[in-house]
Scaffold this motif. Structure first.
Motif, mmCIF file in Angstrom:
data_model
loop_
_atom_site.group_PDB
_atom_site.id
_atom_site.type_symbol
_atom_site.label_atom_id
_atom_site.label_comp_id
_atom_site.label_asym_id
_atom_site.label_seq_id
_atom_site.Cartn_x
_atom_site.Cartn_y
_atom_site.Cartn_z
ATOM 1 N N LYS A 1 -14.459 0.575 2.419
ATOM 2 C CA LYS A 1 -14.090 0.406 1.008
ATOM 3 C C LYS A 1 -14.309 1.675 0.197
ATOM 4 N N TRP B 1 -6.679 0.301 -3.160
ATOM 5 C CA TRP B 1 -6.347 -0.465 -1.949
ATOM 6 C C TRP B 1 -7.478 -0.252 -0.952
ATOM 7 N N LYS B 2 -8.114 -1.333 -0.547
ATOM 8 C CA LYS B 2 -9.306 -1.183 0.298
ATOM 9 C C LYS B 2 -9.106 -1.769 1.684
ATOM 10 N N LYS B 3 -7.854 -1.852 2.114
ATOM 11 C CA LYS B 3 -7.599 -2.438 3.436
ATOM 12 C C LYS B 3 -7.021 -1.393 4.373
ATOM 13 N N VAL B 4 -7.208 -1.642 5.675
ATOM 14 C CA VAL B 4 -6.534 -0.825 6.669
ATOM 15 C C VAL B 4 -5.335 -1.621 7.184
ATOM 16 N N PRO B 5 -4.268 -0.985 7.667
ATOM 17 C CA PRO B 5 -4.110 0.461 7.838
ATOM 18 C C PRO B 5 -3.711 1.186 6.554
ATOM 19 N N ASP C 1 -0.246 -0.900 3.362
ATOM 20 C CA ASP C 1 0.356 -2.174 3.760
ATOM 21 C C ASP C 1 1.243 -1.968 4.994
ATOM 22 N N SER C 2 0.904 -2.672 6.081
ATOM 23 C CA SER C 2 1.496 -2.332 7.371
ATOM 24 C C SER C 2 3.030 -2.389 7.432
#
Ligand code: GSH
Length: 231
Positions: A41, A50-54, A66-67
């Protein structure tokens, strides 16, 4: 050829497997930045928005998140958008949404749906990801009752089917949409195939994968894509 960019990722994240599959399919060179799950994070280049992978950082240092949008971006820049191009955009959009909605939700039940599955998975995750010394052990042992108890059980219960049956149904439904062709995209895989492939492949490091490999038609499709990758 230089590097196409940097993929900030978690090894076990299904959404990251989607993007990795595309990069391998296109035979693009890129850097893998494996984030520490406890620090993601703060350290992600897209944070705090934006705290997400990828997260994809292209060679010009532009940040993409965003994948599925990342996959479209990579295809557009490095492949003239050929994998996303379609004669029937309505069908393509409908099934991309279907894949992202249903397959993403089905990964948790198969990996964490029973007590033993959950323990196997969290132990494996703690080995595959770059945790610190203490958090690795903490995750392996404290993570599993959480994943099992809260998330997976409520999903399995809500759905009513066993995680294996759920995957078999999803693969049957998806492959039935091919209209007799080898792939969703026709005689070669397109972006919808590669997204679905990424979700299925994210289960491949775990023993539970054997519950999926006995779906004959699904595996024929899966293996055909896998053998086309330049790993
Ligand atoms: N829609 C996003 C979902 C990404 C996602 O949920 N990634 C998980 C890891 S598998 C994550 O980073 N979760 C952290 C969080 O939600 O705070 C995508 O397709 O990229």
């Amino acid at each position: 050829m230089g590097s196409a960019g940097e993929l900030h990722m978690l090894y076990t994240c299904p959404f990251c497997w989607k993007v990795r599959g595309l990069l391998e399919h296109l035979d693009l060179e890129y850097e893998k930045v494996q984030v520490n799950p406890m620090k993601a994070k703060k350290t992600l280049p897209s944070a705090p928005e934006w705290k997400k992978v990828p997260v994809w950082v292209d060679s010009e240092k532009n940040v993409h998140v965003d994948s599925t949008p990342i996959m479209k971006e990579i295809d557009a820049v490095h492949n003239e958008g050929k994998l996303w191009a379609s004669k029937n955009e309505e069908r393509r959009d409908e099934w991309m949404e279907w894949v992202d909605l249903h397959m993403s939700k089905a990964t948790i039940p198969i990996l964490y749906g029973s007590l033993f599955s959950a323990l196997k998975t969290t132990t494996r995750v703690s080995k595959l990801e770059k945790f610190g010394f203490i958090s690795k052990r903490l995750y392996a042992w404290a993570g599993f009752p959480i994943m099992w108890g809260i998330i997976a059980r409520s999903r399995v219960k809500k759905d009513g089917r066993s995680p294996k049956q759920l995957w078999h149904d999803l693969l049957s439904q998806f492959t039935a949409s091919f209209n007799g062709e080898q792939f969703f995209g026709g005689d070669s895989p397109d972006l919808v195939d590669l997204a679905a492939f990424g979700y299925v492949r994210s289960i491949s490091p775990y023993p539970q994968f054997s519950q999926i490999t006995d779906h004959e038609v699904g595996m024929k499709w899966y293996n055909a894509i896998e053998s086309s990758l330049k790993v």
